[in-house]
Design a protein around this motif. Sequence first.
Motif, PDB file in Angstrom:
ATOM      1  N   VAL A  54       0.825  -1.205   0.000  1.00 42.15           N
ATOM      2  CA  VAL A  54       0.000   0.000   0.000  1.00 42.15           C
ATOM      3  C   VAL A  54       0.862   1.259   0.000  1.00 42.15           C
ATOM      4  O   VAL A  54       1.695   1.464   0.891  1.00 42.15           O
ATOM      5  N   GLY A  55       0.637   2.114  -1.008  1.00 43.37           N
ATOM      6  CA  GLY A  55       1.285   3.408  -1.074  1.00 43.37           C
ATOM      7  C   GLY A  55       0.375   4.500  -0.557  1.00 43.37           C
ATOM      8  O   GLY A  55      -0.683   4.248   0.029  1.00 43.37           O
ATOM      9  N   SER A  56       0.755   5.737  -0.833  1.00 39.33           N
ATOM     10  CA  SER A  56       0.104   6.878  -0.180  1.00 39.33           C
ATOM     11  C   SER A  56      -1.138   7.382  -0.891  1.00 39.33           C
ATOM     12  O   SER A  56      -1.912   8.128  -0.295  1.00 39.33           O
ATOM     13  N   GLU A  80       1.135  -4.259   3.998  1.00 39.61           N
ATOM     14  CA  GLU A  80       2.421  -3.627   4.251  1.00 39.61           C
ATOM     15  C   GLU A  80       2.297  -2.173   3.813  1.00 39.61           C
ATOM     16  O   GLU A  80       2.055  -1.889   2.634  1.00 39.61           O
ATOM     17  N   LEU A  81       2.452  -1.260   4.737  1.00 36.71           N
ATOM     18  CA  LEU A  81       2.274   0.169   4.472  1.00 36.71           C
ATOM     19  C   LEU A  81       3.612   0.752   4.040  1.00 36.71           C
ATOM     20  O   LEU A  81       4.538   0.877   4.842  1.00 36.71           O
ATOM     21  N   LEU A  82       3.684   1.133   2.767  1.00 42.48           N
ATOM     22  CA  LEU A  82       4.951   1.560   2.177  1.00 42.48           C
ATOM     23  C   LEU A  82       5.126   3.069   2.170  1.00 42.48           C
ATOM     24  O   LEU A  82       6.052   3.584   1.549  1.00 42.48           O
ATOM     25  N   ALA A  83       4.239   3.764   2.822  1.00 41.81           N
ATOM     26  CA  ALA A  83       4.348   5.221   2.940  1.00 41.81           C
ATOM     27  C   ALA A  83       4.032   5.612   4.374  1.00 41.81           C
ATOM     28  O   ALA A  83       3.338   4.883   5.101  1.00 41.81           O
ATOM     29  N   GLY A 126      -0.857  -2.014  -4.667  1.00 42.09           N
ATOM     30  CA  GLY A 126      -1.483  -0.709  -4.510  1.00 42.09           C
ATOM     31  C   GLY A 126      -0.437   0.338  -4.176  1.00 42.09           C
ATOM     32  O   GLY A 126      -0.675   1.237  -3.369  1.00 42.09           O
ATOM     33  N   ILE A 127       0.726   0.229  -4.793  1.00 42.08           N
ATOM     34  CA  ILE A 127       1.868   1.076  -4.419  1.00 42.08           C
ATOM     35  C   ILE A 127       1.692   2.488  -4.971  1.00 42.08           C
ATOM     36  O   ILE A 127       1.667   3.471  -4.238  1.00 42.08           O
ATOM     37  N   VAL A 128       1.597   2.613  -6.292  1.00 40.10           N
ATOM     38  CA  VAL A 128       1.313   3.905  -6.920  1.00 40.10           C
ATOM     39  C   VAL A 128       0.312   3.677  -8.047  1.00 40.10           C
ATOM     40  O   VAL A 128       0.279   2.606  -8.653  1.00 40.10           O
ATOM     41  N   GLY A 129      -0.487   4.688  -8.328  1.00 39.26           N
ATOM     42  CA  GLY A 129      -1.504   4.566  -9.359  1.00 39.26           C
ATOM     43  C   GLY A 129      -1.130   5.310 -10.628  1.00 39.26           C
ATOM     44  O   GLY A 129       0.046   5.521 -10.927  1.00 39.26           O
TER      45      GLY A 129
END
Length: 473
Positions: A54-56, A80-83, A126-129
């Motif tokens: 998961v990104g921001s 996993e929260l990547l931001a 879902g890192i970046v869109g």
Amino acid sequence: MRHAHTVAQVRDAESTLLASLPDGVLMQRAAVGLSHAIIDFLGGIYGRRVVLLVGSGDNGGDALWAGAHLARRGARVHAELLAERVHPAGLAALRAAGGTTSDGSAQIGDGSRRVSDGSADVVVDGIVGIGGRPGLAENAQRALARYAGVPMVAVDVPSGVEVDTGQLPGAHVWADLTVTFGTYKVAHLVAPAAAACGAVHLVDIGLDLPPSAIRTLQRDDVARLLPRPGAHSHKYTRGVLGVRAGSATYPGAALLCMDGANQGLAGMLRYDGAAVDAVRTRHPEVVGGGRVQAWVVGPGSGADAEAALTACLADRVPLVVDADALAFVTAPLEVPAVLTPHAGELARMLDVDRGEVEEAQLHHAREAASRFGAVVLLKGPRTVIADPSGEVLINTTGVPWLGTAGAGDVLAGVIGTLLAAGLMPWEAAGVGAWLHGAAATRAAADGPLTASVVAATLRPTIGDLLHPGAERA
């Protein structure tokens, strides 16, 4: 037709729709569609372990909300929260549904702990869109490395791709399935990014979008465009195609080009070249010189290519320029034309490296169409057909087996016969590429392909379009 829209077009449509909806409704539509697609992908969800990266942005919010839906249906969901900051409502929903989280936002070298052992049934990217920059941060790359080999579902687009060009300039996700919302994006259709998307599933979220400059032909479009004789048609009114192909060194190119052309879509075929005896033996319907409505020139022409192209241009009719004749296209053509290079040939025409063409296929096909005043069909896994106006068709039919000697000669013949039958150059190129790929897909069911097998499968492929559902003897 299937349209592929740019990021700006999608953002405008989303803004318009959001103004008419309660807060959060659009994301819920996306999340529900995403969760259903994941369930279908896995063949069930109860007891499955789902990991969200998961990104921001809202892309991460879609993943979190989808994770909440899956957790309520019995999945074990971990994010996993990547931001440092992720979508707050989505995060709360996931935790309320029983999902777990860990902090994966730390960068390499800060001593952060390993947050997972890398086991999962599926990973959701879902890192970046679509608004993200190409490439991936180091912590995202590290997270992806932990899950190497685990099936990957991308949210909207694989993170790290360049959405509006289809390029792959840096680290990116390789997805098995991409679930996109509202419309297809350019990266879903254009190579090399299309390969990173895997299968693409479209979720309708109610966007009202304008027509797009980048499209693909679908089966119904091809069936509608196929030429059909009328009650009073005869061989001349149905179109006469001339072919200047083959040489003493490469007579087979002439035969394969005629194999592609001789499918009955035009009324007559004429041949002018060194392989005349072989052509007439294989295709007794073919006649000699005379007036034509279109030419195909170049396949296997060798040293005769320049003279053959000059002779074709003198007739002032539409033409298909392929293979050896492409080397002599150096300025805008004064007749309607389809140029059919592969990446190496286009690189020579534009005086760039082949790798540059392969990395930015959409850009170079458009540049060539503008420079030479012709439709440019750039052959490849996702054939790009660019019109000088900037309009583009992407062909999505075909199989890897189609990368075989002589397949391009067959394609040139197919496009030529459609051009002679009256289709506009971009239509002839698009329909020809679709038929060529569909025939290859059909033939590949029986094993590896040769160009002759593809040509032999064209007629039944066309027949299925002209007479859908008809019983075969």
